[in-house]
Design a protein around this motif. Structure first.
Motif, PDB file in Angstrom:
ATOM      1  N   THR A 108      19.889  55.748  43.353  1.00  0.00           N
ATOM      2  CA  THR A 108      20.806  56.605  44.121  1.00  0.00           C
ATOM      3  C   THR A 108      22.099  56.914  43.368  1.00  0.00           C
ATOM      4  OG1 THR A 108      21.733  54.671  45.244  1.00  0.00           O
ATOM      5  CG2 THR A 108      19.903  55.809  46.348  1.00  0.00           C
TER       6      THR A 108
ATOM      7  N   ARG B  25      24.443  54.858  42.324  1.00  0.00           N
ATOM      8  CA  ARG B  25      25.603  54.057  42.741  1.00  0.00           C
ATOM      9  C   ARG B  25      25.862  52.835  41.871  1.00  0.00           C
ATOM     10  NH1 ARG B  25      24.578  52.495  48.685  1.00  0.00           N
ATOM     11  NH2 ARG B  25      22.509  52.189  47.847  1.00  0.00           N
TER      12      ARG B  25
ATOM     13  N   LYS C 296      33.404  48.480  40.353  1.00  0.00           N
ATOM     14  CA  LYS C 296      34.018  47.820  41.516  1.00  0.00           C
ATOM     15  C   LYS C 296      34.073  46.304  41.308  1.00  0.00           C
ATOM     16  CE  LYS C 296      31.983  46.986  45.708  1.00  0.00           C
ATOM     17  NZ  LYS C 296      31.233  47.389  46.909  1.00  0.00           N
TER      18      LYS C 296
ATOM     19  N   HIS D  30      29.201  52.725  39.749  1.00  0.00           N
ATOM     20  CA  HIS D  30      30.350  52.484  40.637  1.00  0.00           C
ATOM     21  C   HIS D  30      30.416  51.007  41.047  1.00  0.00           C
ATOM     22  CE1 HIS D  30      33.347  52.997  43.762  1.00  0.00           C
ATOM     23  NE2 HIS D  30      32.525  52.419  44.606  1.00  0.00           N
ATOM     24  N   GLU D  31      29.264  50.429  41.344  1.00  0.00           N
ATOM     25  CA  GLU D  31      29.206  49.013  41.743  1.00  0.00           C
ATOM     26  C   GLU D  31      29.661  48.116  40.599  1.00  0.00           C
ATOM     27  OE1 GLU D  31      28.227  45.757  44.396  1.00  0.00           O
ATOM     28  OE2 GLU D  31      28.812  47.846  44.653  1.00  0.00           O
TER      29      GLU D  31
ATOM     30  N   PHE E 244      20.328  50.962  43.857  1.00  0.00           N
ATOM     31  CA  PHE E 244      21.640  51.443  43.419  1.00  0.00           C
ATOM     32  C   PHE E 244      21.480  52.368  42.214  1.00  0.00           C
ATOM     33  CE2 PHE E 244      25.455  48.987  45.128  1.00  0.00           C
ATOM     34  CZ  PHE E 244      24.861  48.737  46.359  1.00  0.00           C
TER      35      PHE E 244
END
Length: 115
Positions: A103, A105, A112, A108-109, A100
Motif C-alpha cells: 500500500t 506506507r 516514523k 513512512h512507517e 505496508f
C-alpha cells in the motif's frame, strides 16, 4: 575469558508494537525487504494454487517464503531471523510489512520509527 550474555543487553520485548520496531530494525536493507515481499507474495500464489490445482503447493508456500527470507537475513542483512526468537509475532510482522509495502506506507512507517 569473560563471557558476555548478549540477551541481557537487549531490552525484553513485551508487546507487539515493541516487537514491530525491532522487526523493522532487523530489515534495514531494501533488498532484505524485497526478498521478504517476494516470499510473502509467493505464499498467496501458492495458497491459491494449492487450493485449486495441487495440494503440494501448500507445502511449498512456507518453505519458499522462509527460504527467501532466511537467505536475505544470512547473506544480505547479516543477522539472525526474528522468527527464531518470536515465531508468531514475526509471522504477523511479516504480513504487516508486506501490506505496508503493498500500500506504499512502509517508507513512512520506517521514517516514523526513525529507522
Amino acid at each position: 575469558m569473560h563471557h558476555v550474555d548478549h540477551q541481557a543487553e537487549k531490552p525484553e520485548i513485551k508487546t507487539f508494537d515493541e516487537f514491530w520496531v525491532f522487526y523493522l530494525s532487523q530489515h534495514s536493507k531494501k533488498s532484505t525487504r524485497a526478498w521478504h515481499f517476494t516470499g510473502t507474495s509467493l505464499v498467496f500464489i501458492f495458497l491459491a494454487l494449492g487450493a485449486t490445482i495441487n495440494a503440494w503447493f501448500l507445502l511449498a508456500a512456507p518453505i519458499t517464503a522462509y527460504g527467501l527470507a532466511w537467505y536475505s537475513h544470512f547473506f544480505i542483512e547479516g543477522n539472525k531471523p526474528a522468527t527464531f526468537g518470536h515465531p508468531l509475532w514475526s509471522l504477523r510482522a511479516d504480513f504487516k510489512m508486506f501490506f505496508f509495502t503493498l500500500t506504499g506506507r512502509l517508507e513512512h512507517e520506517l521514517k516514523k520509527r526513525s529507522l
